[in-house]
Write an enzyme that holds these catalytic residues in place. Structure first.
Site, PDB file in Angstrom:
ATOM      1  N   LEU A  64       0.947  -1.384   0.001  1.00 19.86           N
ATOM      2  CA  LEU A  64      -0.001   0.088  -0.128  1.00 19.86           C
ATOM      3  C   LEU A  64       0.755   1.213   0.115  1.00 19.86           C
ATOM      4  O   LEU A  64       1.936   1.215   0.296  1.00 19.86           O
ATOM      5  CB  LEU A  64      -0.912   0.128   1.174  1.00 19.86           C
ATOM      6  N   PRO A  65       0.137   2.436  -0.409  1.00 21.70           N
ATOM      7  CA  PRO A  65       1.106   3.463  -0.547  1.00 21.70           C
ATOM      8  C   PRO A  65       1.864   3.974   1.114  1.00 21.70           C
ATOM      9  O   PRO A  65       3.049   4.404   0.741  1.00 21.70           O
ATOM     10  CB  PRO A  65       0.088   4.619  -0.728  1.00 21.70           C
ATOM     11  N   THR A  95       6.362   0.747   1.899  1.00 19.47           N
ATOM     12  CA  THR A  95       7.388   1.385   2.449  1.00 19.47           C
ATOM     13  C   THR A  95       6.906   2.424   3.498  1.00 19.47           C
ATOM     14  O   THR A  95       6.064   3.301   3.157  1.00 19.47           O
ATOM     15  CB  THR A  95       8.614   2.500   1.726  1.00 19.47           C
ATOM     16  N   LYS A 170      15.418  -0.012   4.436  1.00 14.55           N
ATOM     17  CA  LYS A 170      14.994   0.674   3.241  1.00 14.55           C
ATOM     18  C   LYS A 170      15.198   2.147   3.091  1.00 14.55           C
ATOM     19  O   LYS A 170      15.578   2.781   2.162  1.00 14.55           O
ATOM     20  CB  LYS A 170      13.559   0.388   3.089  1.00 14.55           C
ATOM     21  N   LYS A 245       8.795  11.171  -0.129  1.00 12.42           N
ATOM     22  CA  LYS A 245       8.187  10.284   0.918  1.00 12.42           C
ATOM     23  C   LYS A 245       9.221   9.593   1.809  1.00 12.42           C
ATOM     24  O   LYS A 245       9.080   9.629   3.087  1.00 12.42           O
ATOM     25  CB  LYS A 245       7.246   9.327   0.242  1.00 12.42           C
TER      26      LYS A 245
HETATM   27  P1  NAD Z   1       0.411   2.686  -6.004  1.00 13.07           P
HETATM   28  O1  NAD Z   1      -0.277   3.961  -5.516  1.00 13.07           O
HETATM   29  O2  NAD Z   1       0.690   2.220  -7.416  1.00 13.07           O
HETATM   30  O3  NAD Z   1      -0.272   1.191  -5.441  1.00 13.07           O
HETATM   31  C1  NAD Z   1      -1.087   1.410  -4.292  1.00 13.07           C
HETATM   32  C2  NAD Z   1      -2.314   0.694  -4.446  1.00 13.07           C
HETATM   33  O4  NAD Z   1      -2.958   0.676  -3.063  1.00 13.07           O
HETATM   34  C3  NAD Z   1      -3.336   1.307  -5.151  1.00 13.07           C
HETATM   35  O5  NAD Z   1      -3.739   0.327  -6.298  1.00 13.07           O
HETATM   36  C4  NAD Z   1      -4.599   1.616  -4.266  1.00 13.07           C
HETATM   37  O6  NAD Z   1      -5.916   1.515  -4.946  1.00 13.07           O
HETATM   38  C5  NAD Z   1      -4.271   0.601  -3.159  1.00 13.07           C
HETATM   39  N1  NAD Z   1      -4.784   1.178  -1.926  1.00 13.07           N
HETATM   40  C6  NAD Z   1      -5.029   2.231  -1.493  1.00 13.07           C
HETATM   41  N2  NAD Z   1      -5.758   2.353  -0.329  1.00 13.07           N
HETATM   42  C7  NAD Z   1      -6.066   1.354  -0.222  1.00 13.07           C
HETATM   43  C8  NAD Z   1      -7.021   0.699   0.726  1.00 13.07           C
HETATM   44  N3  NAD Z   1      -7.444   1.442   1.917  1.00 13.07           N
HETATM   45  N4  NAD Z   1      -7.519  -0.955   0.641  1.00 13.07           N
HETATM   46  C9  NAD Z   1      -7.009  -1.260  -0.632  1.00 13.07           C
HETATM   47  N5  NAD Z   1      -6.251  -0.853  -1.572  1.00 13.07           N
HETATM   48  C10 NAD Z   1      -5.853   0.349  -1.304  1.00 13.07           C
HETATM   49  O7  NAD Z   1       1.834   2.463  -5.360  1.00 13.07           O
HETATM   50  P2  NAD Z   1       2.978   1.273  -5.737  1.00 13.07           P
HETATM   51  O8  NAD Z   1       3.867   1.968  -6.682  1.00 13.07           O
HETATM   52  O9  NAD Z   1       2.667   0.151  -6.108  1.00 13.07           O
HETATM   53  O10 NAD Z   1       3.931   1.410  -4.404  1.00 13.07           O
HETATM   54  C11 NAD Z   1       3.495   0.633  -3.047  1.00 13.07           C
HETATM   55  C12 NAD Z   1       4.405   0.707  -1.874  1.00 13.07           C
HETATM   56  O11 NAD Z   1       5.701   0.284  -2.585  1.00 13.07           O
HETATM   57  C13 NAD Z   1       4.789   2.231  -1.578  1.00 13.07           C
HETATM   58  O12 NAD Z   1       4.784   2.091  -0.292  1.00 13.07           O
HETATM   59  C14 NAD Z   1       5.920   2.590  -2.186  1.00 13.07           C
HETATM   60  O13 NAD Z   1       6.654   3.838  -1.649  1.00 13.07           O
HETATM   61  C15 NAD Z   1       6.849   1.340  -2.144  1.00 13.07           C
HETATM   62  N6  NAD Z   1       7.900   1.154  -3.434  1.00 13.07           N
HETATM   63  C16 NAD Z   1       7.307   1.542  -4.628  1.00 13.07           C
HETATM   64  C17 NAD Z   1       8.248   1.542  -5.594  1.00 13.07           C
HETATM   65  C18 NAD Z   1       8.038   1.938  -6.989  1.00 13.07           C
HETATM   66  O14 NAD Z   1       9.031   2.043  -7.569  1.00 13.07           O
HETATM   67  N7  NAD Z   1       6.948   2.392  -7.216  1.00 13.07           N
HETATM   68  C19 NAD Z   1       9.725   0.825  -5.369  1.00 13.07           C
HETATM   69  C20 NAD Z   1       9.915   0.334  -4.105  1.00 13.07           C
HETATM   70  C21 NAD Z   1       8.815   0.584  -2.983  1.00 13.07           C
END
Ligand code: NAD
Length: 297
Positions: A64-65, A95, A170, A245
């Site tokens: 999740l975000p 994260t 991380k 973030k």
């Molecule tokens: P994203 O925003 O693409 O996906 C998050 C998902 O969570 C979305 O589909 C959203 O609808 C869902 N969501 C939000 N609130 C919700 C709830 N209450 N119930 C159910 N679903 C819910 O984000 P992402 O890029 O997939 O990143 C996810 C995590 O991974 C973050 O913490 C980010 O910091 C970390 N991360 C991202 C990357 C990257 O390159 N994108 C790399 C490493 C780590």
């Protein structure tokens, strides 16, 4: 294995697909119906709530975000803790800050479960290819137990120590990354201003003591590295807002620990300025725009 997977975004969707490919059975939930539909087409069972996704499974994984979303999904009336069987581990790959991990772990323990922090690096490319690095905070016993499941999504599964140390690893890594990218940007922009060909400067740095991932793989000056986001208009990489973030997580954790992070705090302000100027969605290497005459960030 039967697994509940919650959070099917840029990272979560390809991770869930790799679990399916490895032969695991998945219950999936996301607020975004389209994301759930895509996983359903691939063979997952859609759930209507996190509670339903967590019922009758051997593991629950969340992606999740931020920490607020993890809290809602975990503790809400229709949340994970309301549906999960006792002793089932909850693996959070989002994260988030180490202090929240400890609070969530406490809540999970009171419910008869364990909460593991397992954030990842490797980006969306690594999530799709199944080559992510997982930084795991848990007991050794639980690490050994969950390793086969994480191996379906990642190549390096590293045990960092007790609960929350995965997040510590991380955010410390991304603290270095945010700082080195700003440093390389500063040097490349100064070199340009002083009249050296950026290609030549890039080559020199990349065979000298200034060499780092921000210079030799992800160089912020367009054209120095063909495959870097800078060479394609700062698109398709690691977004500025995500870096902002992560630096916020590092500076907040430092504040709690009364530990100085001089350069991290400064780097945070640079990415904050970019975000305020509307460049939050660009790759974080666009921080070089703050230094260049033709920069617009
Ligand atoms: P994203 O925003 O693409 O996906 C998050 C998902 O969570 C979305 O589909 C959203 O609808 C869902 N969501 C939000 N609130 C919700 C709830 N209450 N119930 C159910 N679903 C819910 O984000 P992402 O890029 O997939 O990143 C996810 C995590 O991974 C973050 O913490 C980010 O910091 C970390 N991360 C991202 C990357 C990257 O390159 N994108 C790399 C490493 C780590």
């Amino acid at each position: 294995m039967k697994i509940g997977f919650i959070g099917l975004g840029n990272m979560g969707a390809p991770m869930a697909l790799n679990l399916l490919k490895a032969g695991h059975a998945l219950n999936v939930f996301d607020l975004n119906a389209q994301a759930v539909e895509t996983l359903k087409q691939a063979g997952a069972r859609p759930a209507k709530t996190p509670k339903e996704a967590s019922t009758d499974v051997e593991y629950v994984i969340t992606m999740l975000p931020a920490s607020a979303h993890v809290k809602t999904v975990l503790t809400g009336e229709e949340g994970i803790l309301a549906g999960i069987a006792k002793h089932t581990p909850i693996i959070d790959s989002s994260t988030i800050d180490p202090a929240s991990v400890k609070a969530f772990a406490e809540l999970a323990t009171q419910n008869g479960n364990t909460f593991v922090d397992a954030p990842v690096s490797g980006g969306t490319g690594g999530a799709t290819a199944g080559t992510l690095t997982f930084m795991v905070g848990s007991t050794t016993h639980l690490y050994e137990q969950i390793k086969p499941v994480l191996s379906a999504m990642g190549k390096n599964i590293v045990h960092c120590g007790e609960t929350s140390t995965g997040q510590v690893a991380k955010i410390c890594n991304n603290l270095v990354l945010g700082i080195t990218m700003a440093g390389v940007s500063e040097a490349m922009a100064l070199g340009e201003k002083l009249g050296i060909d950026p290609q030549v400067l890039g080559k020199i740095i990349n065979t000298s003591t200034g060499r780092c991932w921000s210079s030799d793989t992800y160089n912020p000056f367009p054209g120095v590295i063909d495959t870097a986001p800078s060479t394609r208009g700062y698109t398709g990489g690691f977004g500025t807002d995500l870096m902002l973030k992560d630096l916020g997580l590092a500076t907040d954790a430092a504040k709690l620990a009364r530990q100085p992070v001089y350069l991290g705090a400064l780097a945070q302000q640079l990415y904050q300025t970019m975000s305020a100027n509307g460049a939050g969605k660009l790759d974080f290497s666009a921080v070089i725009k703050l230094y260049r005459k033709d920069g617009d960030a």
